[in-house]
Design an enzyme around this catalytic site. Sequence first.
Site, PDB file in Angstrom:
ATOM      1  N   HIS A  98      39.084  47.436  30.956  1.00  0.00           N
ATOM      2  CA  HIS A  98      38.681  47.679  32.339  1.00  0.00           C
ATOM      3  C   HIS A  98      38.695  49.176  32.623  1.00  0.00           C
ATOM      4  CE1 HIS A  98      38.233  43.621  33.484  1.00  0.00           C
ATOM      5  NE2 HIS A  98      39.476  43.291  33.259  1.00  0.00           N
ATOM      6  N   ARG A 483      36.293  37.417  25.152  1.00  0.00           N
ATOM      7  CA  ARG A 483      36.144  36.825  26.486  1.00  0.00           C
ATOM      8  C   ARG A 483      34.669  36.696  26.820  1.00  0.00           C
ATOM      9  NH1 ARG A 483      37.591  38.340  32.696  1.00  0.00           N
ATOM     10  NH2 ARG A 483      36.717  40.368  32.179  1.00  0.00           N
ATOM     11  N   GLU A 604      39.946  31.832  38.126  1.00  0.00           N
ATOM     12  CA  GLU A 604      39.890  33.084  38.874  1.00  0.00           C
ATOM     13  C   GLU A 604      39.715  32.909  40.383  1.00  0.00           C
ATOM     14  OE1 GLU A 604      37.807  36.402  36.606  1.00  0.00           O
ATOM     15  OE2 GLU A 604      36.913  34.642  35.675  1.00  0.00           O
ATOM     16  N   ASP A 645      39.701  38.694  40.931  1.00  0.00           N
ATOM     17  CA  ASP A 645      38.649  37.972  41.640  1.00  0.00           C
ATOM     18  C   ASP A 645      39.204  37.066  42.722  1.00  0.00           C
ATOM     19  OD1 ASP A 645      35.856  38.544  40.465  1.00  0.00           O
ATOM     20  OD2 ASP A 645      37.116  38.375  38.704  1.00  0.00           O
ATOM     21  N   ARG A 683      46.369  40.803  35.331  1.00  0.00           N
ATOM     22  CA  ARG A 683      46.724  41.740  36.405  1.00  0.00           C
ATOM     23  C   ARG A 683      45.968  43.052  36.262  1.00  0.00           C
ATOM     24  NH1 ARG A 683      51.237  40.504  39.287  1.00  0.00           N
ATOM     25  NH2 ARG A 683      52.499  38.766  38.559  1.00  0.00           N
ATOM     26  N   ARG A 816      32.096  43.902  41.193  1.00  0.00           N
ATOM     27  CA  ARG A 816      33.328  43.714  40.433  1.00  0.00           C
ATOM     28  C   ARG A 816      34.534  44.152  41.260  1.00  0.00           C
ATOM     29  NH1 ARG A 816      32.743  42.186  35.373  1.00  0.00           N
ATOM     30  NH2 ARG A 816      30.747  42.464  34.327  1.00  0.00           N
TER      31      ARG A 816
END
Length: 981
Positions: A98, A483, A604, A645, A683, A816
């Site tokens: 991320h 993923r 999510e 999310d 997280r 996002r």
Amino acid sequence: MRAAGMEDTAAVVERQLEADLAAMSLDDALCLARAFSHYLNLMGIAETHHRVRKARNVEQLSKSCDDIFNKLIQSGVPSEQLYDTVCKQEVEIVLTAHPTQINRRTLQYKHLRVAHLLEFNGRPDLSHEDKEMLIEDLVREITAIWQTDELRRHKPTPVDEARAGLHIVEQSLWKAVPHYLRRVSSALKKHTGRPLPLTCTPIRFGSWMGGDRDGNPNVTAKVTRDVSLLSRWMAIDFYIRELDNLSFELSVKRCSDKVASLANDIMLKESASEDLKANTWNKTIPQNNAKLHHNLALPAQLPSGADLPSCTECSDGESQFRMINLPRNSSRLGGLNLTEKFEDSPLSSPTGRQPQISRTPSGHQLRKLFKESHIGRSSSFQKLLEPSLSDRPGVTPYRVVLGNVKEKLVKTRRRLELLLEDLPCDYDTEEYCETSDQLLEPLLLCHQSLQSCGSIVLADGRLADLIRRVATFGMVLMKLDVRQESDRHTEALDSVTSYLDLGVYSEWDEEKKLDFLTRELKGKRPLVPQNIEVAADVKEVLDTFKVAAELGSDSLGAYVISMASNASDVLAVELLQKDARLTVSGDLGRPCPGGTLRVVPLFETVKDLQAAGSAIRKLLSIDWYREHIIKNHNGHQEVMVGYSDSGKDAGRFTAAWELYKAQEDVVAACNEFGIKVTLFHGRGGSIGRGGGPTYLAIQSQPPGSVMGTLRSTEQGEMVQAKFGLPQTAVRQLEIYTTAVLLATLRPPHPPRDPTWRTVMEEISRVSCAHYRATVYEDPEFITYFQEATPQAELGHLNIGSRPAKRKPLGGISSLRAIPWVFAWTQTRLVLPAWLGVGTGLQDALDRGHGAELRAMYDEWPFFQSTVDLIEMVTAKADASVAAHYEEMLVAPERRAVGERLRRELARTERCVLAVSGHSKLTAHNHSLRRLIESRLAYLNPINMLQVEVLRRLRRDDDNRRLRDALLITINGIAAGMRNTG
């Protein structure tokens, strides 16, 4: 009266500063932005150094292994139970791709050098001249920082992100892990009488960098393969360097019969080499009368750090960091280029020589080169550098054994280089070292030998550290998770079922999908025809499964399904995985390596969280799946819950409550079927995305949800903050260990009074309704968000390889979570972390639940943690700064939106204080208050400068210098706030 006068003065100063900034030239604005940004970064480094220095002076550090083990023993936990629980603990920290680390890696390393100089400055034995030289070094580093371009000019590729993650291992974790394990072992021995077993490691590491393809088209099957092989290459390179140092250290000759016999066998094998007479000399192995020849000599040069004992590895006394040059390939995304010279240790191969290949070698050249890399033939020049036969030291058994291991590792590393170049290479499993067991076996043999010969102190030094590194990092450093979004698997199965005239998979109901999937999973033939023609997106999904089959569970971790909602989502992945393994096994003519990847559903959204327990029950009720879990995954189910999310979907308070209930339900579902469960927490770094202090987060989980196992992501700038320095990394690893231990042996209390749950439901309902009415139902909100924050401009930061939106069109729902939180953090409103909370708490207080709320805060760890985190984030928020953004950037007709938001912030602050009983925000957290106050003198002006730059840029959006100035202010504010997204 005095306070009012100070406020008036502050307002006058603020107006004057605003006027000065408006009149400032672009060059001056750019210079000022850089100065403030660098200062805030350096301030952060100094604060971290100060915390580490203070911790050293504490006799028994809070939350350390020694502290918590002692408290548990004192509270009545039997020493045997404590020992077994620690040894069986399984915690995995997953570093993710991320994009919230905004500093260039060049600057990250320069910041580390500053940190090391500050560390060195604390030494009591420095002379006055030493101090002066140190100050000169600091000036040089800061000068270099000032003259370095702080902005990324190109977006990183997924492999660039993976390389950054691997550098975290090199710069910190590689040193921190053995130091941390020594602490655990020492504390265990002190409180239970037994040390930690050498091959036992309570913590391991995983990665999403190069495997996370959720909404990122740049992560392909090739990227995942390259990153996995790259991670293996780097692990082996690390082990080769460690063996260099270990071989130098183990110059002793006394050894056990087993080591002597092994060394003898190795030397006998070497005596058969065609280069025996040219490259070996005669020596007698200890405890053996046979005269043998051996070519595994010491290097011509001492290994790097040979003059330093192993215990200094975590002291960070050096200001230099060796940055390994990982292989690269300019011809394709994220590959390798073997024409680059590797920066390596002198013992990187048995001869100290680094083999090179041309970009387009002939088959003959390749065979010759590969043969030479196996034999280790020296060049004439190299021979001149080596000691003469009469000067060579005596061969010792440990050096013979370790030299043989190293030779295999060198060959393995060379094979990986050829694989990464897609070049042919021979493969003889006896000549390579590719599994942890193959590496551990001779190391443990040496360890046992040293112990049996009275050299326990030698056994428990550098050798024990290397064994613990192998146990922790394995042969891949960090196993790579894959993923992918659930819809992509549905699209793939649609293509297959349509091609086979079975219908359209996505149009079937859940029961029909499960019947089809279960039937196919029980079959023995592949489902997907070899000659099937599918769309490029579907082919990429199928190719990913083939790569996963080729790499296997030895290299890869979990297969995570984002946006999972049903049992069929899991079985779909199991079927595609089984099909790929059957196909690849047939193509290769040999079984796939390792086992099948464990499949992990990620729940999510609030809706999916509410149905998570039901989905797991349905899944485990299927005989095939339950038997598969028991047989192939040791009766262990992993379930991931997403914080980002869910928070964007319903607000922080509702997300926290739904996550709590979902974990309870998932644990209950697994218990019903006798299946163990590991919860994987997705997280982020900020409170709005589930961030916060690690210890507090783990201790507030539902009872029974942390039973010795835990997985959790660490993202972006939090990776650097927590693990960037070895000392801070050791501290974080201890905190993970002790928090999970406490949650296992002394679980937090559930809500004492059943009415507390009713109160929580009502607060959540009201909070969520207010949040969604503001974010999703107010037609003016999204335009206000775009005007009042630098959200649109964040894309120019080039901080991540994936798009800011999952879909190019759409509003907040398609944005996002990272840019959503990042943008509000910049304006200091930090809206995602508190919006709706004040309304929910106020409603509960108005209904007469004040006493209950205070009791919940005092007695229920989960509720206390939730309120404390909201209090912390509201303390960091600044409504006046956010109002300045609005005044300068938002159209007058939309400013009412901002006024309502600031009223909600004020309401949240009042209600949080009413519940916690604190007199003011951060009243119980003096260090946070000092941190905030020390930064305001620099944060406030850089915020005002950002507003001015934004105002100009939106009138002249092609001005690159203005854009640079804006991006620098973004960097500075992120450094000042200590987080981004």
